[in-house]
Design an enzyme around this catalytic site. Structure first.
Site, PDB file in Angstrom:
ATOM      1  N   LEU A 258       0.614  -6.235  -8.516  1.00  0.00           N
ATOM      2  CA  LEU A 258       1.374  -5.020  -8.275  1.00  0.00           C
ATOM      3  C   LEU A 258       0.578  -4.216  -7.262  1.00  0.00           C
ATOM      4  CD1 LEU A 258       2.509  -3.912 -11.873  1.00  0.00           C
ATOM      5  CD2 LEU A 258       3.851  -5.112 -10.136  1.00  0.00           C
ATOM      6  N   ASP A 259       1.257  -3.601  -6.298  1.00  0.00           N
ATOM      7  CA  ASP A 259       0.564  -2.793  -5.300  1.00  0.00           C
ATOM      8  C   ASP A 259      -0.271  -1.718  -5.977  1.00  0.00           C
ATOM      9  OD1 ASP A 259       1.890  -4.294  -3.428  1.00  0.00           O
ATOM     10  OD2 ASP A 259       3.436  -2.796  -3.048  1.00  0.00           O
ATOM     11  N   LYS A 260      -1.270  -1.222  -5.269  1.00  0.00           N
ATOM     12  CA  LYS A 260      -2.179  -0.221  -5.833  1.00  0.00           C
ATOM     13  C   LYS A 260      -1.431   1.004  -6.344  1.00  0.00           C
ATOM     14  CE  LYS A 260      -6.548   2.141  -4.846  1.00  0.00           C
ATOM     15  NZ  LYS A 260      -7.628   2.357  -3.848  1.00  0.00           N
TER      16      LYS A 260
ATOM     17  N   HIS B  27       4.896  -7.026  -0.918  1.00  0.00           N
ATOM     18  CA  HIS B  27       5.626  -5.753  -0.805  1.00  0.00           C
ATOM     19  C   HIS B  27       7.144  -5.962  -0.831  1.00  0.00           C
ATOM     20  CE1 HIS B  27       1.927  -3.721  -0.231  1.00  0.00           C
ATOM     21  NE2 HIS B  27       1.786  -3.911   1.069  1.00  0.00           N
TER      22      HIS B  27
END
Length: 233
Positions: free
Chosen positions: A104-106, A186
């Site tokens: 999962l993105d930051k 993304h």
């Protein structure tokens, strides 16, 4: 039959570090079945042999599964020099063999599975398995019916091939749930960028048939049982 070195088994059982385990073995504090064993290289059958440390039977969990409500600001990695990782959220757990399933993105929150089950991780991440991942999305503007149709219908986000079909549930004019079966870089953000919208908040709320436990605050986790894992397979 499942064979492993005795010293590794003791380390996996949180008896101590490899050097500490070596000392404990030499001191005669470890028994395999009815025999004191001082050589850590001895192979044991984890399916049938019983290992005792100071007279107490030692059991080691082979496969472990955790549901983390990932907070924004930590990275989906096992190590990072600059930021906290998702493993840092598992306070008090032995994380040496654990890893996050996918990324999962930051700045993305929500359900992240952490495990040491490589086979399950492969199956969950394989595009051929079509495992559904649902996300709650907040957008910077109103989403039109036409934009919904485009996002659902194999939208092109600039990769070699279009995305697989998605499902979009409109909650409010600028809030949706989206379900995808891939895990491209993304991906959700790029899908909405392709229709002129920016994702300003993103949270994964389920994988497979298993939903995020909403009693978990960001940064909290819980151990998953066999029934939970069957829902996610």
């Amino acid at each position: 039959m499942s064979l492993t070195r005795l010293d590794k088994y003791l380390c996996d059982g949180n008896v101590g570090t490899r050097s500490k385990v070596k000392e404990l073995l030499k001191a005669g504090r470890v028994r395999v079945n009815d025999t004191v064993v001082k050589d850590g290289s001895v192979k044991i059958n984890t399916d049938s042999d019983k290992v005792y440390f100071d007279g107490r039977e030692l059991t080691v969990e082979k496969l472990r599964y955790f549901m983390l409500n990932k907070p924004a600001g930590c990275v989906s990695a096992t190590k990072d020099k600059l930021s906290d990782t998702v493993l840092d959220m598992l306070k008090g757990e032995d994380t040496r063999d654990l890893f996050p399933v996918g990324r999962l993105d930051k700045d993305t929150e929500g359900f992240l599975l952490i495990t040491n089950d490589g086979e399950l991780a492969h199956n969950l991440l394989s595009p051929k398995k079509h495992v559904e991942k649902k996300y709650y999305v907040r957008l910077n503007g109103q989403i039109s019916e036409e934009a919904v149709r485009k996002v659902e219908d194999c939208i092109d986000i600039g990769d070699d091939k279009p995305c697989l079909p998605a499902k979009v549930e409109v909650l409010k004019e600028d809030e949706v749930n989206i379900t995808i079966t891939e895990g491209r870089y993304h991906q959700v953000k790029r899908m909405f960028q392709a229709v002129g919208l920016e994702v300003i908040y993103l949270k994964r709320i389920s994988m497979g048939k298993l939903s995020l436990d909403e009693t978990l605050a960001p940064g909290e986790y819980k151990k998953l049982g066999k029934e939970d894992i069957e829902q996610i397979r």
